[in-house]
Design a protein around this motif. Structure first.
Motif, PDB file in Angstrom:
ATOM      1  N   MET A   1       0.747  -1.202   0.030  1.00 44.62           N
ATOM      2  CA  MET A   1      -0.112   0.290  -0.099  1.00 44.62           C
ATOM      3  C   MET A   1       1.080   1.184   0.057  1.00 44.62           C
ATOM      4  SD  MET A   1      -2.781  -1.026   2.694  1.00 44.62           S
ATOM      5  CE  MET A   1      -4.040   0.468   2.403  1.00 44.62           C
ATOM      6  N   ASN A   2       0.321   2.272  -0.645  1.00 46.67           N
ATOM      7  CA  ASN A   2       1.163   3.440  -0.631  1.00 46.67           C
ATOM      8  C   ASN A   2       0.623   4.426   0.229  1.00 46.67           C
ATOM      9  OD1 ASN A   2      -1.225   4.620  -1.763  1.00 46.67           O
ATOM     10  ND2 ASN A   2      -0.460   4.292  -3.963  1.00 46.67           N
ATOM     11  N   ALA A   3       1.228   5.497   0.434  1.00 47.75           N
ATOM     12  CA  ALA A   3       1.026   6.470   1.500  1.00 47.75           C
ATOM     13  C   ALA A   3      -0.799   7.072   1.184  1.00 47.75           C
ATOM     14  CB  ALA A   3       1.746   7.678   1.738  1.00 47.75           C
ATOM     15  N   VAL A   4      -0.995   7.081   0.060  1.00 42.83           N
ATOM     16  CA  VAL A   4      -2.603   7.606  -0.148  1.00 42.83           C
ATOM     17  C   VAL A   4      -3.409   6.357   0.324  1.00 42.83           C
ATOM     18  CG1 VAL A   4      -4.032   8.131  -2.124  1.00 42.83           C
ATOM     19  CG2 VAL A   4      -1.767   8.859  -2.173  1.00 42.83           C
ATOM     20  N   GLN A   5      -3.312   5.454   0.401  1.00 41.54           N
ATOM     21  CA  GLN A   5      -4.158   4.291   0.618  1.00 41.54           C
ATOM     22  C   GLN A   5      -4.286   4.193   2.224  1.00 41.54           C
ATOM     23  OE1 GLN A   5      -2.301   1.137  -1.804  1.00 41.54           O
ATOM     24  NE2 GLN A   5      -3.860   1.085  -3.036  1.00 41.54           N
TER      25      GLN A   5
ATOM     26  N   TYR B   1      -5.022   0.750  16.041  1.00 38.05           N
ATOM     27  CA  TYR B   1      -5.069   0.989  14.662  1.00 38.05           C
ATOM     28  C   TYR B   1      -4.157   2.114  14.364  1.00 38.05           C
ATOM     29  CZ  TYR B   1      -8.086  -2.813  13.456  1.00 38.05           C
ATOM     30  OH  TYR B   1      -8.680  -4.044  13.329  1.00 38.05           O
ATOM     31  N   ARG B   2      -4.432   3.357  15.148  1.00 41.38           N
ATOM     32  CA  ARG B   2      -3.826   4.650  14.807  1.00 41.38           C
ATOM     33  C   ARG B   2      -2.365   4.498  14.968  1.00 41.38           C
ATOM     34  NH1 ARG B   2      -7.629   8.446  13.938  1.00 41.38           N
ATOM     35  NH2 ARG B   2      -9.871   8.122  15.014  1.00 41.38           N
ATOM     36  N   ARG B   3      -2.018   3.864  16.118  1.00 36.83           N
ATOM     37  CA  ARG B   3      -0.427   3.865  16.410  1.00 36.83           C
ATOM     38  C   ARG B   3       0.211   2.893  15.173  1.00 36.83           C
ATOM     39  NH1 ARG B   3      -1.017   2.785  22.912  1.00 36.83           N
ATOM     40  NH2 ARG B   3      -1.265   4.917  23.369  1.00 36.83           N
ATOM     41  N   ALA B   4      -0.555   1.774  14.679  1.00 39.60           N
ATOM     42  CA  ALA B   4      -0.155   0.893  13.868  1.00 39.60           C
ATOM     43  C   ALA B   4      -0.117   1.633  12.388  1.00 39.60           C
ATOM     44  CB  ALA B   4      -0.812  -0.380  13.508  1.00 39.60           C
TER      45      ALA B   4
ATOM     46  N   ALA C   1       7.658   4.343   8.694  1.00 30.30           N
ATOM     47  CA  ALA C   1       8.239   3.241   7.627  1.00 30.30           C
ATOM     48  C   ALA C   1       8.083   3.545   6.206  1.00 30.30           C
ATOM     49  CB  ALA C   1       7.928   1.947   8.200  1.00 30.30           C
ATOM     50  N   LEU C   2       7.179   3.846   5.730  1.00 28.81           N
ATOM     51  CA  LEU C   2       7.025   4.188   4.387  1.00 28.81           C
ATOM     52  C   LEU C   2       7.802   5.426   3.927  1.00 28.81           C
ATOM     53  CD1 LEU C   2       5.666   3.243   1.635  1.00 28.81           C
ATOM     54  CD2 LEU C   2       3.703   4.841   2.212  1.00 28.81           C
TER      55      LEU C   2
END
Length: 325
Positions: A1-5, A128-131, A138-139
């Motif tokens: 997945m990219n940053a937009v997704q 979820y937000r932390r992940a 990382a991206l």
């Protein structure tokens, strides 16, 4: 997945979390208000909705601040956890109290659904937000590493091209030197053979050389005059460009001052205006939070625009160096 997704998934998580929070808050107010009215003097029945509103306001604060801290990658310590579970327990107790006092187990189970869903949703959305924040970090790190690798590869290619060009120039210079030496040798041999003829033509050659010297001197004078004229024109052009640059900088400074003079806003401005405000704030060295207050957009969005502006400001000198080289 990219940053937009990833950001799209984060927005979906935020929307779902707030939908559940709003539904649970509304359900809690409708459930707890009759209970409070029963245990409040008749003269004070109008205060019955205050307690559920206070507890639900604490829930909203916890969810909102947890979202901000998770987006920024921070930790609130023990007290946010205590507040989150305490407000969840209070909401659960208030919602099931009426049914529990009546001994209605079905009512207890029904009224426990919304508080339990709110508690689990708050904890799950925080995880979820932390992940997601960790995944975005990382991206970004991977993209920066790839960009650095591309830059290094481009620099290596430029160095190789410059080295090849230098070797070709040196080889061409060597060939030209050898050609000149060969021609000079032939000329000396020919001079020995034609010494007598050169003496006879010495006067004519001297006259021709004199004429050539005069022509060369005249061309040099003309070239010097043209050079002086060209330097004068270049100085004038440089002065005009400097004046235009100062005028452009003054105009941009006035535009930035006009954009930043509006002060903090309560609602989002249009995206185009927001981008202009962020560019002005970046140029003036304002922090990200101040820029977010001025345009009404989120800190994450403003941080992304700041990063784009920093990347653009870093790539501009490199492009100028490449053009100069």
């Amino acid at each position: 997945m990219n940053a937009v997704q990833i950001r799209s998934a984060e927005r979906a998580l935020s929307a779902g979390t707030w939908l559940i929070v709003c539904g649970a808050v509304l359900y809690s107010i409708l459930t707890v208000t009759p209970l409070m009215a029963k245990h409040t003097p008749d003269a004070w029945d109008w205060t019955a909705p205050i307690l559920p509103l206070v507890v639900d306001a604490a829930v909203v604060i916890v969810v909102r601040l947890d979202a901000v801290l998770a987006r920024l990658g921070g930790q609130g310590g023990r007290w946010p956890v205590v507040l989150r579970w305490m407000t969840g327990g209070m909401t659960l107790a208030l919602n099931i109290a009426d049914s529990a006092l009546k001994g209605d187990l079905v009512g207890v189970a029904v009224h426990a659904v919304a508080p339990l869903l709110l508690i689990v949703t708050a904890e799950t959305s925080l995880a979820y937000r932390r992940a997601i924040s960790a995944a975005l970090a990382a991206l970004d790190a991977r993209q920066r590493a790839e960009q650095i690798e591309r830059q290094q590869a481009a620099a290596a290619e430029r160095e190789a091209a410059e080295r090849r060009a230098r070797e070709e120039r040196e080889h061409a210079a060597m060939l030209a030197r050898e050609q000149r030496e060969h021609e000079a040798r032939l000329a000396r041999e020919k001079a020995d053979w034609e010494a007598a003829a050169r003496r006879e033509e010495a006067d004519r050659i001297e006259a021709r050389e004199q004429a050539e010297r005069e022509a060369r001197e005249r061309r040099e004078r003309e070239r010097e005059q043209q050079q002086r004229e060209r330097e004068r024109l270049e100085r004038e052009a440089a002065a005009r460009r400097e004046a235009e640059r100062r005028q452009r900088e003054e105009r941009e400074a006035r535009e930035r001052a006009a954009l930043l003079a509006g002060g903090p806003v309560d609602e989002k401005v249009g995206e185009d205006l927001a981008r202009r405000i962020v560019r002005a704030a970046f140029a003036e060295g304002l922090p990200v939070r101040a820029a977010a207050d001025l345009c009404g957009w989120s800190i994450g969005w403003v941080s992304s625009r700041y990063q784009e502006l920093r990347d653009a400001s870093q790539s501009a000198p490199r492009e100028l160096e490449g053009a100069a080289s």
